[in-house]
Design a protein around this motif. Structure first.
Motif, short mmCIF file in Angstrom:
data_model
loop_
_atom_site.label_atom_id
_atom_site.label_comp_id
_atom_site.label_asym_id
_atom_site.label_seq_id
_atom_site.Cartn_x
_atom_site.Cartn_y
_atom_site.Cartn_z
N LEU A 1 0.81 -1.21 0.00
CA LEU A 1 0.00 0.00 0.00
C LEU A 1 0.85 1.27 0.00
N GLY A 2 2.05 1.18 0.48
CA GLY A 2 2.91 2.35 0.59
C GLY A 2 4.20 1.96 1.27
N GLU A 3 4.96 2.93 1.73
CA GLU A 3 6.22 2.63 2.39
C GLU A 3 6.48 3.62 3.52
N VAL A 4 7.34 3.20 4.43
CA VAL A 4 7.67 4.00 5.61
C VAL A 4 9.18 4.06 5.75
N GLU A 5 9.69 5.24 6.04
CA GLU A 5 11.12 5.42 6.29
C GLU A 5 11.37 5.43 7.79
N GLN A 6 12.46 4.80 8.23
CA GLN A 6 12.89 4.86 9.62
C GLN A 6 13.91 5.99 9.75
N ILE A 7 13.65 6.92 10.65
CA ILE A 7 14.48 8.11 10.78
C ILE A 7 15.19 8.10 12.13
N ILE A 8 16.52 8.23 12.11
CA ILE A 8 17.31 8.28 13.34
C ILE A 8 17.26 9.70 13.89
N HIS B 1 20.40 -3.95 16.50
CA HIS B 1 21.35 -4.09 15.39
C HIS B 1 20.82 -3.30 14.21
N TRP B 2 21.55 -2.26 13.82
CA TRP B 2 21.10 -1.39 12.75
C TRP B 2 21.91 -1.65 11.49
N HIS B 3 21.19 -1.90 10.41
CA HIS B 3 21.83 -2.06 9.10
C HIS B 3 21.47 -0.83 8.27
N LEU B 4 22.50 -0.04 7.93
CA LEU B 4 22.28 1.25 7.29
C LEU B 4 22.95 1.31 5.93
N GLU B 5 22.39 2.16 5.06
CA GLU B 5 22.96 2.40 3.74
C GLU B 5 23.37 3.87 3.66
N PRO C 1 26.57 6.82 1.73
CA PRO C 1 27.38 7.12 0.53
C PRO C 1 28.51 6.13 0.30
N GLN C 2 29.03 5.56 1.39
CA GLN C 2 30.15 4.62 1.27
C GLN C 2 29.69 3.17 1.23
N GLY C 3 28.39 2.94 1.12
CA GLY C 3 27.87 1.58 1.08
C GLY C 3 27.15 1.19 2.36
N SER C 4 27.06 -0.11 2.59
CA SER C 4 26.31 -0.64 3.73
C SER C 4 27.17 -0.63 5.00
N THR C 5 26.50 -0.38 6.12
CA THR C 5 27.15 -0.39 7.42
C THR C 5 26.23 -1.09 8.41
N SER C 6 26.78 -1.97 9.21
CA SER C 6 26.02 -2.62 10.27
C SER C 6 26.63 -2.25 11.61
N VAL C 7 25.80 -1.97 12.58
CA VAL C 7 26.30 -1.56 13.89
C VAL C 7 25.39 -2.12 14.98
N PRO D 1 21.92 12.04 8.75
CA PRO D 1 20.94 12.05 7.65
C PRO D 1 21.40 11.33 6.40
N ASP D 2 22.73 11.11 6.26
CA ASP D 2 23.20 10.40 5.06
C ASP D 2 23.19 8.89 5.25
#
Length: 296
Positions: A159-166, A201-205, A207-213, A259-260
């Protein structure tokens, strides 16, 4: 034995929580109503109601049968009405399951408009952030917000999409400083959504690619509204769905962090059983939500 009559009687007994009150509604004797429920139990080979001199209660089998009984009777009623009143008539009971925070912020304003459009349709909304079994719980449709859906026999309509914002509060950032990199999160208090696939456990995207923390989750909860309150109180840094975070960011009550760096967007899905034809009440509900969420 008239199976449909006995099903209607059983339903009325449960809804009225009384054999005598159900008998009054149906214009029958209490003994006749009790007999019909016993016949139903004998046919099914299981006990539906626990009876004592003071009260009655549904057994587990009775609760499951009641949900399916209501669904089937509502479908039959809707079918009969569609034959006599035309196919545009939408009526009956629509049982919906949805997450609490999404329902509070997004769904509830839409439901009033939906019910005004279909005045013959009754909506029963159950709020639960956990993933419930749509079929066994007797729901017509379940709304879920997920990055990925597990394989299922259910039909899924996006139906739509949701963004997760830190984000965090200005007061917290003033006291603890603003993280500039993902690695900086290790020195901060973080808040986690406990029902996420991987809490803490946060998996983020970026400018430098994927990062997991692995974030140090000092506080966790199974509801995003509570996480939002904790962030506003300056308890730490956390990720909120955009339908909660965006108004707070616009008012300056929260500040976006990193924000990036972004989580994968999560889809808003309508899930409904595929083992029967798509009921008209489900179809119009899903189409209504799709139109409302995709229209700017």
């Amino acid at each position: 034995m008239d199976l449909l009559a006995n099903m209607r009687t059983f339903r009325r007994v449960v809804e009225r929580d009384s054999f005598s009150k159900a008998a009054e509604d149906l214009g029958q004797s209490t003994a006749a109503v009790s007999k019909q429920v016993r016949q139903l139990e004998q046919r099914l080979g299981t006990l539906l109601l626990m009876r004592t001199t003071r009260r009655m209660s549904l057994t587990d089998a009775g609760r499951a049968y009641f949900n399916e009984c209501c669904r089937l009777l509502d479908e039959l009623e809707a079918l009969e009405r569609s034959m006599t009143q035309g196919s545009d008539q939408v009526s009956g009971r629509l049982r919906v399951n949805a997450p609490l925070s999404f329902s509070h912020k997004v769904l509830s304003p839409l439901l009033a408009k939906f019910m005004a459009r279909y005045p013959q349709l009754n909506v029963e909304l159950t709020l639960d952030d956990r993933l419930l079994d749509v079929v066994s719980e007797g729901f017509d449709v379940s709304l879920r917000i997920r990055a990925e859906l597990a394989d299922s026999s259910l039909i899924a309509r996006r139906l739509g999409e949701v963004e997760q914002i830190i984000c965090a509060s200005p007061a917290y950032l003033q006291a603890r400083g603003t993280p500039r990199t993902v690695a900086d999160l290790h020195s901060h208090d973080c808040l986690a959504y406990r029902l996420a696939d991987h809490p803490g456990h946060w998996h983020l995207e970026g400018p430098q690619g994927s990062t997991s923390v692995d974030v140090p989750a000092r506080f966790s909860a199974d509801n995003s509204l509570i996480l939002g309150d904790m962030l506003l109180a300056g308890a730490g840094i956390g990720a909120l769905p955009s339908f909660i975070a965006q108004p707070l960011l616009e008012r300056g009550e929260l500040v976006r962090i990193l924000p990036d760096q972004q989580f994968a967007k999560r889809g808003i899905y309508a899930l409904y059983p595929s083992n029967r034809h798509l009921q008209q009440k489900v179809r119009v509900f899903v189409e209504f939500l799709a139109e409302a969420m995709l229209t700017p």
